[in-house]
Scaffold this motif. Structure first.
Motif, short mmCIF file in Angstrom:
data_model
loop_
_atom_site.label_atom_id
_atom_site.label_comp_id
_atom_site.label_asym_id
_atom_site.label_seq_id
_atom_site.Cartn_x
_atom_site.Cartn_y
_atom_site.Cartn_z
N LYS A 204 0.93 -1.21 0.12
CA LYS A 204 -0.23 -0.10 -0.01
C LYS A 204 0.86 1.10 -0.10
O LYS A 204 0.67 2.13 -0.78
N LEU A 205 1.91 1.03 0.83
CA LEU A 205 2.69 2.50 0.83
C LEU A 205 3.53 2.61 -0.56
O LEU A 205 3.68 3.80 -0.81
N PRO B 156 9.39 8.14 0.53
CA PRO B 156 10.00 6.87 0.18
C PRO B 156 10.96 6.42 0.89
O PRO B 156 11.41 5.29 1.07
N ASN B 157 11.81 7.54 1.60
CA ASN B 157 12.94 7.08 2.45
C ASN B 157 12.71 6.82 3.84
O ASN B 157 13.37 5.98 4.74
N GLU B 158 11.39 7.44 4.37
CA GLU B 158 11.22 7.22 5.82
C GLU B 158 10.13 6.01 6.02
O GLU B 158 10.10 5.30 6.94
N LEU B 159 9.31 5.59 5.00
CA LEU B 159 8.39 4.58 4.96
C LEU B 159 8.85 3.00 4.59
O LEU B 159 8.05 2.33 4.83
N PHE B 160 9.98 2.88 4.32
CA PHE B 160 10.56 1.53 4.25
C PHE B 160 11.95 1.23 4.86
O PHE B 160 12.74 2.19 5.26
N PRO B 161 12.15 0.10 5.33
CA PRO B 161 13.09 -0.29 6.40
C PRO B 161 14.51 -0.37 5.62
O PRO B 161 14.69 -0.13 4.22
N ALA C 210 -2.03 8.97 2.66
CA ALA C 210 -0.75 9.29 3.11
C ALA C 210 -0.63 9.10 4.76
O ALA C 210 -1.63 9.55 5.62
N PRO C 211 0.36 8.52 5.34
CA PRO C 211 0.34 8.44 6.72
C PRO C 211 1.47 9.76 7.43
O PRO C 211 2.02 10.45 6.56
N ALA D 285 8.83 4.70 11.58
CA ALA D 285 8.15 5.23 10.37
C ALA D 285 8.21 3.89 9.42
O ALA D 285 7.00 3.78 8.83
N SER D 286 9.19 3.15 9.26
CA SER D 286 8.95 2.14 8.49
C SER D 286 8.49 0.80 8.80
O SER D 286 8.20 -0.04 8.18
#
Length: 460
Positions: free
Chosen positions: A248-249, A366-371, A428-429, A439-440
């Motif tokens: 989804k993200l 894109p940099n904050e939402l993924f591990p 949007a989160p 965040a991730s």
């Protein structure tokens, strides 16, 4: 016993500004390389006997290459490391920039511009991942969003450089294309001294190296993180972006990013029309004017970076989408009237300023939402999707204008941005004041362990 702090709790320092300088080269070179070819094409078309189709191919080759570069480069960044890819990428970019000077056939230039696009596209996920993984939590949004400013500076700089080189004459286009090698080589030399990301090292099981880098930069009383990313694994999989709640993200970031850049590149076509009313058209002055208006657009980024940290990512994104949409609808409504030029210019400046602020989120989300283990992959994928969307829109824009006119074209762009407003409202989160691990893990709150990410270090 004194308190142990994490990297994300450290205050801004000279080191962070140095990392910003390393990372900002990606956006600067993107803007410069895309902008300089527009000036070069105005000179080379007669020298190389370019057809309209060939001019279109040369103009869009870089954007198409960025699609491939983003997809491939992001994955390789997560696979082999941030620093190694940063160096390789700059080396490729330097060689291709120099080779442009020697082309004698239009297709040679198309191929070189495509390869250059691959290198530029690959640099985005590397830069974003590195800046993210070193940035303090309370300044991360501003540091990532600030990278967007360098695109406009690079783009404006390319027009200024091209404007200055027009006096060289018939071969000026070769020097224009070669000029991108200068900032590339400077960036290549600078990046030789940068550290690898401790988070990436730890995600590959190299905790000892990670701890050593953290200690060298920040001191003995600093650890990497007080939390653990339980999804971290040694092998990166491209499909991880669509698993474990991240699908989804990925869709959200890809959609809002594409919607933001489509009008950005397409509406650039209108700048010469605006300058004709300034008296900038019909000559080299239109390039100087393009540089000036892009610098004006930067004004919107300054308050945006402040509001992103104060009020959050989500509200500053959907209000920017809405403001841009209203501006373009207004331009469509007055396009066939005799509205004062100052009013038309004001609407374009409002659109451009909010759009610049909105572009900051294309670095942040894109940099904050993924591990860590898929951060580069996700940034590369979303950048690639956005660039292929922008290349298609740039190619189709003149046909839409010719078929439907200025008003309808503005309405279409305005409607597209309104869709972006709705997407942000519903998808949007909010990641304000969250650690990277929080965040991730925003869709999976139970996956955060309050342990040391790599080791529990204590200081006396």
């Amino acid at each position: 016993m004194s308190k142990v702090r994490t990297m994300e709790e450290m205050p801004l320092s000279r080191f962070h500004y140095k990392m910003f300088a390393y990372a900002s080269g990606s956006a600067f070179l993107d803007g410069y390389i895309i902008g300089i070819v527009a000036v070069a094409l105005s000179v080379m078309h007669s020298q190389l006997n370019l057809s309209v189709t060939m001019m279109g191919l040369i103009g869009t080759a870089t954007l198409a290459g960025m699609f491939v570069g983003g997809m491939l480069g992001g994955y390789l960044t997560d696979l082999v490391g941030r620093k190694k890819m940063f160096i390789i990428d700059m080396l490729v970019m330097a060689i291709v920039s120099i080779l442009q000077f020697y082309v004698n056939d239009p297709m040679q230039l198309v191929i070189l511009r495509f390869i250059l696009g691959i290198a530029v596209g690959a640099d985005y996920p590397i830069a974003g991942a590195l800046m993210t993984e070193f940035a303090p939590t309370k300044n991360r949004g501003a540091l990532l969003g600030g990278l967007n400013a360098l695109w406009y500076i690079g783009y404006a700089g390319s027009y200024l450089a091209g404007y200055c080189m027009l006096s060289i004459g018939d071969t000026s286009w070769r020097w224009m294309l070669l000029s991108s090698a200068v900032p590339v080589i400077i960036m290549l030399i600078s990046r030789l001294n940068m550290p690898e990301s401790p988070r990436w090292l730890a995600s590959k099981g190299r905790e000892e190296e990670a701890n050593a880098i953290v200690e060298k930069i920040f001191g003995e009383k600093v650890i990497m993180s007080a939390e653990k990313e339980t999804e971290t694994e040694e092998k990166t999989s491209f499909l991880d972006m669509f698993r474990n709640g991240y699908g989804k993200l990925t869709i959200f970031v890809s959609v809002f990013y594409a919607i933001q850049v489509i009008p950005t590149f397409a509406i650039g076509t209108y700048i010469p029309e605006i300058f004709s009313q300034f008296g900038f058209a019909n000559g080299s002055r239109e390039y100087l004017g393009s540089a000036i208006i892009n610098i004006i657009y930067l004004v919107g980024l300054i308050p945006a970076l402040y509001f992103i940290e104060k009020y959050g990512r989500k509200p500053t994104l959907y209000w920017a989408f809405l403001a841009c949409s209203i501006s373009l609808f207004a331009l469509g409504a007055i396009s066939e009237s005799n509205a004062p030029f100052v009013f038309i210019l004001a609407l374009f400046v409002i659109y451009g300023s909010f759009n610049t602020g909105m572009g900051a989120h294309t670095w942040i989300y894109p940099n904050e939402l993924f591990p860590t283990h898929i951060r580069g992959t996700a940034m590369g994928f979303t950048t690639g999707m956005a660039r292929i969307a922008s290349s298609i829109s740039t190619f189709l824009f003149p046909a839409i204008m010719a078929s439907y006119g200025l008003a309808i074209t503005m309405y279409i762009c305005g409607a597209l941005l309104f869709i972006g407003f709705l997407v942000t409202i519903f998808m949007a989160p909010e990641t304000k004041n969250m650690s990277l691990t929080q965040a991730s893990s925003i869709n999976k709150p139970n996956n955060i362990e309050q342990d040391s990410f790599v080791s529990n270090k204590t200081a006396n």
